[in-house]
Scaffold this motif. Structure first.
Motif, PDB file in Angstrom:
ATOM      1  N   SER A 132       0.840  -1.202   0.000  1.00 32.13           N
ATOM      2  CA  SER A 132       0.000   0.000   0.000  1.00 32.13           C
ATOM      3  C   SER A 132       0.874   1.250   0.000  1.00 32.13           C
ATOM      4  O   SER A 132       0.569   2.232  -0.682  1.00 32.13           O
ATOM      5  N   TRP A 182       1.101   4.048  -3.060  1.00 34.34           N
ATOM      6  CA  TRP A 182       0.427   5.297  -2.682  1.00 34.34           C
ATOM      7  C   TRP A 182       0.697   6.384  -3.708  1.00 34.34           C
ATOM      8  O   TRP A 182       1.806   6.510  -4.234  1.00 34.34           O
ATOM      9  N   LEU A 237      -6.475   0.432   7.922  1.00 37.67           N
ATOM     10  CA  LEU A 237      -5.757   1.000   6.784  1.00 37.67           C
ATOM     11  C   LEU A 237      -6.311   2.369   6.417  1.00 37.67           C
ATOM     12  O   LEU A 237      -5.567   3.267   6.003  1.00 37.67           O
TER      13      LEU A 237
END
Length: 313
Positions: free
Chosen positions: A3, A7, A100
């Motif tokens: 992640s 990004w 998250l």
């Protein structure tokens, strides 16, 4: 970590638009599958005797002990932090999505901190490294001194931030060494060292509540995460990409698929470790394949359930 690597800069968007996008992508699937979980397992209480009753406390929880619909609804809103931290005892993996969500918002806020007119986090290895150390310390404080269960995975946020930031660091470094002919040897050697460190370390249970144990497990997890990341980059195969694209669907659906397989395995009552390993690998493969198939169907017919399409595209 992935992640963090994937990004994208959102500085050109308003914070309201960012929250809206994150909510659509992460919170909508969380609440949809949370409600599905409540309904399915609440209605299945009469089949409670079919639930696997293994040695782990997690699987000793009988469906007949599931709290009322109202309590589960409150637990859904609290994202699994209430009551007593059990939350969705039958679909506990859902904690990952709201956690998250918080991690991404924190990082979006940090990226808006500017020095001399520049966002200092976007391309600064130094500031990201400092933040990693800060969150390692904060994670230890949360583990040892904070309440055990907080809503929306706040206890886990520092740990998640460590890996997210390391993903950002890998993106900034953009190391191309994995394309080298020596990379398979380096990766294999790294995995061998990882296994040796994990195998020969003294019994972790002795220092379970110590800072030494905490720092060791953080190190091992970070080390394992980094070499996993470069192994994936080195392999770059079709199935790996497919699993990555369908990871949301696998996470959301696997609990419904794995319980019947656990039931079948529980009836085998096997104690042979080799048999246990083989069966566990087979169950994992079957669950992943079925999840992939269902994900393709859902993505075509109801993408909102996966946080896709519309504002979350």
């Amino acid at each position: 970590m992935v992640s963090g690597y994937m990004w994208k800069d959102n500085l050109g968007k308003s914070f309201r638009d960012i929250i809206k996008k994150r909510s659509f992508r992460l919170l909508l699937p969380y609440f949809i599958w949370g409600m599905i979980s409540i309904c399915v397992f609440q209605c299945g209480q009469k089949f409670s005797s079919l639930l696997v009753d293994g040695s782990d406390w997690y699987y000793k929880v009988k469906l007949c002990q599931i709290p009322s619909f109202r309590v589960n609804l409150i637990s859904l809103v609290h994202a699994g932090a209430w009551p007593n931290g059990e939350g969705f005892i039958f679909n506990s993996v859902l904690w990952f999505l709201p956690c998250l969500f918080i991690v991404l918002l924190i990082y979006d806020i940090l990226c808006r901190i500017k020095c001399s007119g520049r966002a200092i986090l976007l391309n600064s290895k130094f500031y990201i490294g400092v933040l990693v150390l800060i969150f390692i310390l904060l994670g230890g404080i949360m583990r040892f001194y904070a309440p055990k269960f907080l809503p929306w995975g706040l206890n886990r946020v520092p740990y998640m931030m460590i890996f997210f930031l390391l993903g950002r660091m890998l993106k900034i470094l953009r190391m191309k060494s994995y394309q080298s002919g020596l990379m398979p040897i380096i990766v294999f050697s790294a995995w061998l060292l990882f296994g040796l460190v994990a195998w020969f370390y003294p019994d972790l249970a002795i220092g379970y509540l110590s800072w030494r144990w905490y720092l060791y497990t953080i190190f091992l997890a970070v080390y394992g995460g980094v070499i996993t990341f470069y192994t994936a980059q080195m392999i770059d195969c079709y199935f790996l990409s497919l699993f990555g694209l369908c990871s949301m669907g696998i996470m959301l659906q696997h609990k419904f698929l794995i319980l019947p397989l656990q039931l079948a395995y529980g009836k085998l009552n096997g104690n042979n470790p080799i048999v246990i390993l083989i069966v566990a690998l087979l169950i994992s493969c079957v669950v992943c394949v079925l999840s992939l198939c269902f994900t393709v169907i859902i993505r075509r017919n109801l993408p909102l359930a996966l946080g896709e399409g519309g504002n979350g595209k």
